[in-house]
Motif scaffolding. Structure first.
Motif, PDB file in Angstrom:
ATOM      1  N   SER A  13      31.548  36.477  40.477  1.00  0.00           N
ATOM      2  CA  SER A  13      31.748  37.424  39.235  1.00  0.00           C
ATOM      3  C   SER A  13      30.181  38.182  39.046  1.00  0.00           C
ATOM      4  N   ARG A  14      29.174  37.606  39.193  1.00  0.00           N
ATOM      5  CA  ARG A  14      27.975  38.174  38.837  1.00  0.00           C
ATOM      6  C   ARG A  14      27.917  39.493  39.876  1.00  0.00           C
ATOM      7  N   ASP A  15      28.147  39.352  40.860  1.00  0.00           N
ATOM      8  CA  ASP A  15      28.143  40.547  42.003  1.00  0.00           C
ATOM      9  C   ASP A  15      28.885  41.729  41.519  1.00  0.00           C
ATOM     10  N   ALA A  16      30.008  41.040  41.201  1.00  0.00           N
ATOM     11  CA  ALA A  16      31.206  42.096  40.756  1.00  0.00           C
ATOM     12  C   ALA A  16      30.572  42.943  39.541  1.00  0.00           C
ATOM     13  N   SER A  17      30.074  42.286  38.612  1.00  0.00           N
ATOM     14  CA  SER A  17      29.504  42.761  37.327  1.00  0.00           C
ATOM     15  C   SER A  17      28.300  43.725  37.728  1.00  0.00           C
ATOM     16  N   ALA A  18      27.628  43.281  38.531  1.00  0.00           N
ATOM     17  CA  ALA A  18      26.290  44.166  39.125  1.00  0.00           C
ATOM     18  C   ALA A  18      26.765  45.370  39.564  1.00  0.00           C
TER      19      ALA A  18
ATOM     20  N   PHE B  65      36.294  38.261  34.447  1.00  0.00           N
ATOM     21  CA  PHE B  65      36.029  37.997  36.024  1.00  0.00           C
ATOM     22  C   PHE B  65      35.882  36.635  36.576  1.00  0.00           C
ATOM     23  N   GLU B  66      35.537  35.695  35.773  1.00  0.00           N
ATOM     24  CA  GLU B  66      35.542  34.287  36.204  1.00  0.00           C
ATOM     25  C   GLU B  66      37.132  33.858  36.444  1.00  0.00           C
ATOM     26  N   VAL B  67      37.869  34.043  35.354  1.00  0.00           N
ATOM     27  CA  VAL B  67      39.219  33.601  35.809  1.00  0.00           C
ATOM     28  C   VAL B  67      39.677  34.442  36.910  1.00  0.00           C
ATOM     29  N   ALA B  68      39.472  35.727  36.974  1.00  0.00           N
ATOM     30  CA  ALA B  68      39.813  36.323  38.297  1.00  0.00           C
ATOM     31  C   ALA B  68      39.515  35.490  39.582  1.00  0.00           C
ATOM     32  N   THR B  69      38.061  35.416  39.656  1.00  0.00           N
ATOM     33  CA  THR B  69      37.748  34.794  40.759  1.00  0.00           C
ATOM     34  C   THR B  69      38.347  33.329  41.198  1.00  0.00           C
ATOM     35  N   ILE B  70      38.485  32.609  39.919  1.00  0.00           N
ATOM     36  CA  ILE B  70      38.978  31.244  40.362  1.00  0.00           C
ATOM     37  C   ILE B  70      40.508  31.472  40.823  1.00  0.00           C
ATOM     38  N   LEU B  71      41.055  32.477  40.430  1.00  0.00           N
ATOM     39  CA  LEU B  71      42.487  32.645  40.975  1.00  0.00           C
ATOM     40  C   LEU B  71      42.551  33.232  42.175  1.00  0.00           C
ATOM     41  N   GLY B  72      41.215  33.677  42.827  1.00  0.00           N
ATOM     42  CA  GLY B  72      41.169  34.588  44.118  1.00  0.00           C
ATOM     43  C   GLY B  72      41.799  35.971  44.083  1.00  0.00           C
ATOM     44  N   ASP B  79      35.669  41.419  49.115  1.00  0.00           N
ATOM     45  CA  ASP B  79      35.427  40.046  49.068  1.00  0.00           C
ATOM     46  C   ASP B  79      33.982  39.828  48.936  1.00  0.00           C
ATOM     47  N   GLU B  80      33.225  38.802  48.911  1.00  0.00           N
ATOM     48  CA  GLU B  80      31.890  38.550  48.523  1.00  0.00           C
ATOM     49  C   GLU B  80      30.972  39.453  49.188  1.00  0.00           C
ATOM     50  N   SER B  81      31.097  39.301  50.692  1.00  0.00           N
ATOM     51  CA  SER B  81      30.301  39.846  51.493  1.00  0.00           C
ATOM     52  C   SER B  81      30.440  41.549  51.410  1.00  0.00           C
TER      53      SER B  81
END
Lengths: 112, 112
Positions: A13-18, B65-72, B79-81
């Motif tokens: 979430s933090r990276d996405a926001s950044a 964003f956090e909810v979205a993250t939790i739900l994938g 993705d993260e990278s």
DNA sequence: CGGATATGAGTCTTATATGGATCATATAGC
DNA sequence: GCTATATGATCCATATAAGACTCATATCCG
């Protein structure tokens, strides 16, 4: 928030926001627009836009989206018409899903 | 907000938010998770998650964003990278841009 | 069908995000 | 190099988002 809250955010979430913040700031500068100008157009204060450009996770999502829209940043990588198409499809999909989620009846017969 | 504010949102922002909400609700139901369960995991209240699933533009972007993250749900379709790579590129780009935007000195020589 | 429970919608309270102002500093552009 | 101004950072006041409860209804699942 009655009870004091200290939210924790995932790395993702933090990276996405950044990233979002960076895209906004980049777009603003490329278009040679002042923080004040963009804030005015978005109907928000200069301070809020500054927080948005810093990736503050506590800003209203509406304010952030509005700023992005003004700067021509595509949300979900889609333009208006594409957005609507996706929206329709999602709504259709949702209609086919159950409306409430039932947790499997706990304890597999633990009775009598 | 000291002075009473009544924000207006563009069509685009509203549609994007509605889509986001739909994706979240769809993902939650598909994963057979209760509103309460997801809210707990995200560290937010049930009421807030309900507003999020309705596409309320006034929710904190961090909560959404956090909810979205939790739900994938992939933000920015990455993705993260990949997210980090984009982030780096954006930051690099930003370093090359001017740090402040100057409005062209008004009045093109209207002096003497 | 029936019972249990998830959801929706409201109310009240309170923590807090936002707007507005100000001040210091950075920096663009001449 | 100078100067005007955009930006960054604070501080204060206040509108308001979010949490906790409650009640009614929908709906799933046995």
């Amino acid at each position: 928030m009655p009870k004091s809250i200290t939210r924790t955010y995932s790395r993702y979430s933090r990276d996405a926001s950044a990233l979002f913040a960076g895209l906004i700031r980049t777009a603003r500068i490329e278009r040679k627009l002042t923080v004040q100008e963009v804030a005015d157009r978005a109907g928000i204060s200069r301070g809020l836009l500054q927080r948005i450009e810093k990736g503050d996770l506590k800003c209203e999502i509406g304010a952030v989206f509005e700023v992005a829209t003004i700067l021509g940043i595509k949300l979900f990588g889609a333009d208006e018409s594409t957005l609507i198409k996706h929206l329709r499809r999602t709504e259709d999909k949702l209609m086919l899903l159950p409306k409430s989620v039932r947790k499997k009846t706990r304890a597999v017969r633990d009775d009598f």
